[in-house]
Scaffold this motif. Structure first.
Motif, PDB file in Angstrom:
ATOM      1  N   GLU A   1       0.851  -1.199   0.000  1.00  0.00           N
ATOM      2  CA  GLU A   1       0.000   0.000   0.000  1.00  0.00           C
ATOM      3  C   GLU A   1       0.881   1.241   0.000  1.00  0.00           C
ATOM      4  N   ARG A   2       0.575   2.169  -0.897  1.00  0.00           N
ATOM      5  CA  ARG A   2       1.331   3.417  -0.997  1.00  0.00           C
ATOM      6  C   ARG A   2       0.367   4.573  -1.237  1.00  0.00           C
ATOM      7  N   PRO A   3       0.714   5.789  -0.772  1.00  0.00           N
ATOM      8  CA  PRO A   3      -0.081   6.965  -1.142  1.00  0.00           C
ATOM      9  C   PRO A   3      -0.168   7.090  -2.667  1.00  0.00           C
ATOM     10  N   ALA A   4      -1.277   7.635  -3.152  1.00  0.00           N
ATOM     11  CA  ALA A   4      -1.557   7.638  -4.588  1.00  0.00           C
ATOM     12  C   ALA A   4      -0.492   8.365  -5.402  1.00  0.00           C
TER      13      ALA A   4
ATOM     14  N   THR B   1       2.024  30.370  26.308  1.00  0.00           N
ATOM     15  CA  THR B   1       1.965  29.833  24.943  1.00  0.00           C
ATOM     16  C   THR B   1       0.998  28.652  24.881  1.00  0.00           C
ATOM     17  N   VAL B   2       0.141  28.671  23.858  1.00  0.00           N
ATOM     18  CA  VAL B   2      -0.754  27.540  23.614  1.00  0.00           C
ATOM     19  C   VAL B   2      -0.258  26.802  22.382  1.00  0.00           C
ATOM     20  N   THR B   3      -0.076  25.510  22.502  1.00  0.00           N
ATOM     21  CA  THR B   3       0.370  24.707  21.362  1.00  0.00           C
ATOM     22  C   THR B   3      -0.647  23.598  21.112  1.00  0.00           C
ATOM     23  N   VAL B   4      -1.094  23.500  19.860  1.00  0.00           N
ATOM     24  CA  VAL B   4      -1.928  22.369  19.463  1.00  0.00           C
ATOM     25  C   VAL B   4      -1.304  21.768  18.217  1.00  0.00           C
ATOM     26  N   LYS B   5      -1.120  20.468  18.224  1.00  0.00           N
ATOM     27  CA  LYS B   5      -0.517  19.803  17.073  1.00  0.00           C
ATOM     28  C   LYS B   5      -1.563  19.006  16.306  1.00  0.00           C
ATOM     29  N   VAL B   6      -1.550  19.188  14.984  1.00  0.00           N
ATOM     30  CA  VAL B   6      -2.307  18.315  14.094  1.00  0.00           C
ATOM     31  C   VAL B   6      -1.291  17.342  13.515  1.00  0.00           C
ATOM     32  N   VAL B   7      -1.493  16.075  13.770  1.00  0.00           N
ATOM     33  CA  VAL B   7      -0.476  15.097  13.385  1.00  0.00           C
ATOM     34  C   VAL B   7      -1.025  14.099  12.373  1.00  0.00           C
ATOM     35  N   VAL B   8      -0.140  13.629  11.526  1.00  0.00           N
ATOM     36  CA  VAL B   8      -0.472  12.519  10.638  1.00  0.00           C
ATOM     37  C   VAL B   8       0.604  11.468  10.832  1.00  0.00           C
ATOM     38  N   GLN B   9       0.151  10.265  11.175  1.00  0.00           N
ATOM     39  CA  GLN B   9       1.074   9.186  11.483  1.00  0.00           C
ATOM     40  C   GLN B   9       0.936   8.081  10.453  1.00  0.00           C
ATOM     41  N   GLY B  10       1.992   7.346  10.255  1.00  0.00           N
ATOM     42  CA  GLY B  10       1.919   6.217   9.344  1.00  0.00           C
ATOM     43  C   GLY B  10       3.066   6.237   8.357  1.00  0.00           C
ATOM     44  N   ASP B  11       3.161   5.154   7.594  1.00  0.00           N
ATOM     45  CA  ASP B  11       4.236   5.039   6.619  1.00  0.00           C
ATOM     46  C   ASP B  11       3.988   5.982   5.442  1.00  0.00           C
ATOM     47  N   TYR B  12       5.023   6.615   4.952  1.00  0.00           N
ATOM     48  CA  TYR B  12       5.003   7.388   3.708  1.00  0.00           C
ATOM     49  C   TYR B  12       4.150   8.657   3.784  1.00  0.00           C
TER      50      TYR B  12
END
Ligand SMILES: [Zn+2]
Length: 176
Positions: free
Chosen positions: A62-65, A132-143
């Protein structure tokens, strides 16, 4: 230049107060990133009478398009087409991979997974550190990084980036 402090601890209290709004903005980025993230694609091997043993091992890959599958090269392609040990294909029978033997008579196919990347995007709870306010939007996974910025494979085969995270942040910033 003097730095003016209204009251001791006020900045910290302000940070606590605005944390929920910052969290909302981050969730907006998350929603936009999920909308913009490319699907992934999965290689489905269909065995044929000509036997591409190299495709048996690829089943389920499986790979990103926007990226290429990594398929073991066949000896003929390495000897006659100058390919290295890995052949990089956008899809089964991809002639841009420069393979000949490894695509001939192939009957494999791909399956698209629309939320292949989107399902791995999330927003973490706000963290208040001092003022300071920090919010992280994260994307996890291979590739996921290569899906964002693209990559270059041996043989100068390029995969363009899709910049789903950068575009999501820009879209939310433009709305405010
Ligand atoms: Zn095949």
């Amino acid at each position: 230049m003097a730095k003016f402090h209204v009251a001791p601890g006020l900045e910290q209290r302000l940070a606590q107060m605005i944390a929920p709004q910052v969290h909302d903005i981050a969730r907006g980025v998350e929603r936009e990133a999920k909308r913009l993230a490319p699907p992934t694609k999965r290689w489905i091997t269909v065995p044929d009478q000509h036997h591409h043993p190299t495709h048996i091992g690829a089943n389920g890959q499986e790979r990103p398009a926007n990226l290429r599958f990594e398929i073991n090269s066949m000896d003929w392609d390495m000897r006659h087409r100058g390919l290295g040990p890995v052949t990089y294909m956008n899809a089964p029978r991809d002639e841009t991979s420069r393979a000949v033997a490894n695509i001939k008579n192939c009957r494999c196919r791909t399956q698209s997974i629309p939320d292949g990347i989107a399902r791995n995007i999330s927003t973490q709870p706000p963290v208040v550190t001092g003022s300071t306010v920090t919010v992280k939007v994260v994307v996890q996974g291979d590739y996921v990084v290569e899906a964002e910025v693209g990559t270059v494979y041996p043989g100068n085969l390029t995969a363009p980036g899709t910049f789903y995270m950068a575009r999501a942040a820009a879209a939310v910033a433009a709305r405010r």
